[in-house]
Structure formats: C-alpha cells, structure tokens
Design a protein around this motif. Sequence first.
Motif, PDB file in Angstrom:
ATOM      1  N   TRP A 240      36.204  42.204  37.122  1.00  0.00           N
ATOM      2  CA  TRP A 240      36.477  43.487  37.896  1.00  0.00           C
ATOM      3  C   TRP A 240      37.880  43.892  37.068  1.00  0.00           C
ATOM      4  O   TRP A 240      38.145  45.417  36.922  1.00  0.00           O
ATOM      5  N   ARG A 241      38.794  43.163  36.526  1.00  0.00           N
ATOM      6  CA  ARG A 241      39.897  43.501  35.919  1.00  0.00           C
ATOM      7  C   ARG A 241      39.802  44.076  34.404  1.00  0.00           C
ATOM      8  O   ARG A 241      40.656  44.423  33.922  1.00  0.00           O
ATOM      9  N   ARG A 243      38.305  46.941  33.731  1.00  0.00           N
ATOM     10  CA  ARG A 243      38.665  48.524  33.575  1.00  0.00           C
ATOM     11  C   ARG A 243      39.153  48.962  35.142  1.00  0.00           C
ATOM     12  O   ARG A 243      38.981  48.257  36.075  1.00  0.00           O
ATOM     13  N   THR A 244      39.460  50.057  34.955  1.00  0.00           N
ATOM     14  CA  THR A 244      40.064  50.709  36.189  1.00  0.00           C
ATOM     15  C   THR A 244      39.153  51.498  36.980  1.00  0.00           C
ATOM     16  O   THR A 244      39.347  51.602  38.147  1.00  0.00           O
ATOM     17  N   LYS A 245      38.114  51.822  36.446  1.00  0.00           N
ATOM     18  CA  LYS A 245      36.909  52.400  37.230  1.00  0.00           C
ATOM     19  C   LYS A 245      35.502  51.889  36.894  1.00  0.00           C
ATOM     20  O   LYS A 245      35.522  51.312  35.649  1.00  0.00           O
ATOM     21  N   GLU A 264      36.859  53.998  41.561  1.00  0.00           N
ATOM     22  CA  GLU A 264      38.190  53.499  41.217  1.00  0.00           C
ATOM     23  C   GLU A 264      37.846  51.890  41.596  1.00  0.00           C
ATOM     24  O   GLU A 264      37.037  51.572  42.373  1.00  0.00           O
ATOM     25  N   MET A 265      38.361  51.049  40.825  1.00  0.00           N
ATOM     26  CA  MET A 265      38.080  49.390  40.828  1.00  0.00           C
ATOM     27  C   MET A 265      38.440  49.221  42.046  1.00  0.00           C
ATOM     28  O   MET A 265      37.390  48.235  42.443  1.00  0.00           O
ATOM     29  N   HIS A 266      39.553  49.212  42.726  1.00  0.00           N
ATOM     30  CA  HIS A 266      39.879  48.440  43.958  1.00  0.00           C
ATOM     31  C   HIS A 266      38.775  48.798  45.010  1.00  0.00           C
ATOM     32  O   HIS A 266      38.415  47.948  45.920  1.00  0.00           O
ATOM     33  N   GLU A 330      49.316  40.565  34.520  1.00  0.00           N
ATOM     34  CA  GLU A 330      47.553  40.667  34.245  1.00  0.00           C
ATOM     35  C   GLU A 330      47.108  40.131  35.625  1.00  0.00           C
ATOM     36  O   GLU A 330      45.861  40.330  35.610  1.00  0.00           O
ATOM     37  N   ASP A 332      46.270  40.456  39.826  1.00  0.00           N
ATOM     38  CA  ASP A 332      46.398  41.741  40.366  1.00  0.00           C
ATOM     39  C   ASP A 332      46.422  41.198  41.853  1.00  0.00           C
ATOM     40  O   ASP A 332      45.542  41.118  42.688  1.00  0.00           O
ATOM     41  N   ARG A 334      46.426  43.091  44.472  1.00  0.00           N
ATOM     42  CA  ARG A 334      45.801  43.918  45.322  1.00  0.00           C
ATOM     43  C   ARG A 334      44.464  43.420  45.710  1.00  0.00           C
ATOM     44  O   ARG A 334      43.983  43.426  46.779  1.00  0.00           O
TER      45      ARG A 334
END
Length: 417
Positions: A240-241, A243-245, A264-266, A330, A332, A334
């Motif tokens: 998942w980490r 990319r941002t999308k 969006e990734m989250h 690095e 996350d 969230r």
Amino acid sequence: MASATQIAPKERGLRCCSNIRSMLWLLLAALLIAVVCIHRESKRWIDHNDDDDDQTAKSSLSNCNLFSGKWVYDDNSHPLYREQTCSFKFDGLACERSGRKNLRYQHWRWQPNACDLPRFNAMKMVESLRNKRFLFVGDSLTRSQWASMACLLESPIPSGQKSVYPDGSLAVFKMKIKLMKGYNATVEHYWAPYLVESSSDHPIIHSVKSEQIVRVKAIEKHGKHWRDADILVFNTFLWWRSRTKFKVLWGSFKSPNKVYEEIEMHRAVEMALDTWSDWLETHVNPSKTKIYWVSMSPTHERGEEWGRPRGETCYNETEPIWIEGYQGSESDPRIMQLVEAAIDRLGRKGLKVQLINITQLSEYRKDAHTSINRKYWGNLTEEQLADPRSYADCVHWCVPGLPDVWNELLYAYIFHF
C-alpha cells in the motif's frame, strides 16, 4: 544314616540360597514398583507445575504490555535455532548463507518492561497443531514470519517427518509445511499482498513498481482458501505504501466493460479492510478460529533519521537504534489507525482479532535487514555493484532474526491470552 547326615547341610544351604534369591526378587519387584510410582507422581507433579506455570504466566502477561520494552544482547538463548540446522532453505532470507559475517543481529532478545516473554516451546506448539491449519496471509514480510515459524517448529521433529511443498493446484498461492506423520498439521503461507483481489496476486510474477490495480470489494477468490484455518495471521502494509493513489477496479478483471477509479491510498486501504472485516464476520467461526493481525513492518532507507549522513541506508549497520521511541518517516500511523478501527468494529460484533504490534520494537532494528546478503532475482548493474547502498534491501529481514521475535510474541498470545 551317615550319608543322610552329610547331605542335610547341603539341602539347608540350597534352601537358604533359594530364600535369598526369592527375597532379592521381591526387593527388586518392590523397587520397580516404587520407581514407577515415583515416576507417575513426578509426572503428575510436573504436569501440575506446568499448569501452574501457565497460570502464573497468564496472570503476569495479562497486566503487561509486551510491545513496550528494550532490546537486550543475549548470546545464550538467542538465536532460537541456527540457519544451518533449519532444513527449509528460503532464498532471500538466509543472510549467513549469502555471505553476512557479522551475526550480532541474531542474538538480540526483546525484553518487555514489566514481564518476560514466555520461552518459545516448539514441541508444545506442534502438539497444539495436531489436525489443524496454521495459516499466514499477506505479502513477502508475512512470508518471512512464516519461514521463521517453519524453522522454529521443525527443531523437535524427526528427519523425514517434515516437508515444504506447493499445495497442488494452489501452488501459485500457497505453500505448506507438513509437520510429523500422523499429526495432520500444516503451517501455510498464502500470498495476498492487499488481502483483497489485485493485479499482483501471483506470488512470483509481480512487481510493486508496475501498475497496481486493486478490487477493494472483492476477496472471495482468496478467502475461500482460508475458511477452514484454525489460526489465521494477517498482514498488509508494504504494498500500500508504494504510492499515494490507487487504481481501483469496479467489476471483474475479465469483464469487457471495466470501470476504473483513482482513489487516495488511505481510502483504498479503508475500503479493503471493510471487505476483509465483512468476510471474517460471515465466514469465520470465532469458537474454532483464532485470528491475529501483525502490524506494519518498518523500513530503514534513510540513515539521516538515525544520525547517519544523508544517503546512507541499513547497509553495513550492525547495531540497533538506541533512540528511545524512534519512529522512521517511512512508517504510516494512519494505516495503523485504520487497522485498529476495523479490529474494534469486529470486536463489538463478537469477533476477536488480536493485534500483534511489532512496529515500534522493529523500528529499532536497522541492523537486522537482509541488506546485500540475499539472493537477488535478476542481474545487478555495474553502477549498483559499485555502490552497495543502492541495492541494499532495507525492507526484508534475515532469518533467523527479527521475525523470530514476532513469532515469540505470537506464541505468547496463542497460549497466554
């Protein structure tokens, strides 16, 4: 009369010897009976003490945060096994075989602040797995933990009664470790880097650098292979980490009318966790299956964050980070919050998922990565070879090493919580 008188003493002597032999046999029989009784009482006492020890450990651990503590160098009890003695040779994780000379990374023991971790008892774990499936689900980091568990569990198993093999038609998804004839016990890894269906579901032919397409509402393709597991260990983070999308697919990969949406990734992670939660709630029997979630595994690719010059990585690191509470950029938090929220929702619905929080304790271990001591798939360029930092793997971990500690924590929760 003379001859009779002469024989009488002989008869008396023979009778005396016979009586002595009879007494000796009686004494021997009594001794054997005593030994058997002592053995039985001793076994009952030991079993009782084992029960007492388990109860004491449960009482002690229940009031202890196993994930808050420090690393202690211990070359007496760690590593829990030797790379050379593990018959399962996992390419990419065997750092010693791949040339690493400094082996201090194998000797660090995790010491919680308020208690001690229970000693990993391989035979106890094997016995508990009789007629059961122990299944790890996730990406290559989850596979590292599975490989560690394989090496930990094989130590008490006689040669010829253990094996690693692809599982028939599921060879592209799952590998099994068969434990002991007659036990019908397996420890398995199932490749699913996002848990839900994706374009990277093949465990060999994939790349995090290629385009990633995720079906955040589709999990049954994977989940149908998890249904009868007795212990389920999940993880998803690393992919998942990347990319941002994410490109999310609504519908099937085989559909001629595919509909894609960039999310969006989250938000994509949250939707995937909702799908995972719904699947567990529908298909898992909480009275049969224990469920665990292993938190995100940190990386160490920015040496400036622990005091090295900019551009340095985990390459050539031989000691843990001694900055208390260190957290690399690095990781996350969230994603961790989203996982905890999903676990809380399941708990309120009566389905317990135990979080094994390996993140903080792993943040300190910049020394334990495979770095350049691993098998690389593909050829390295001359430029890369000239600068080992450029291809050092600061994501994955050597085995034996840190993944063994993750399994010590998992062991503690399986037997004491």
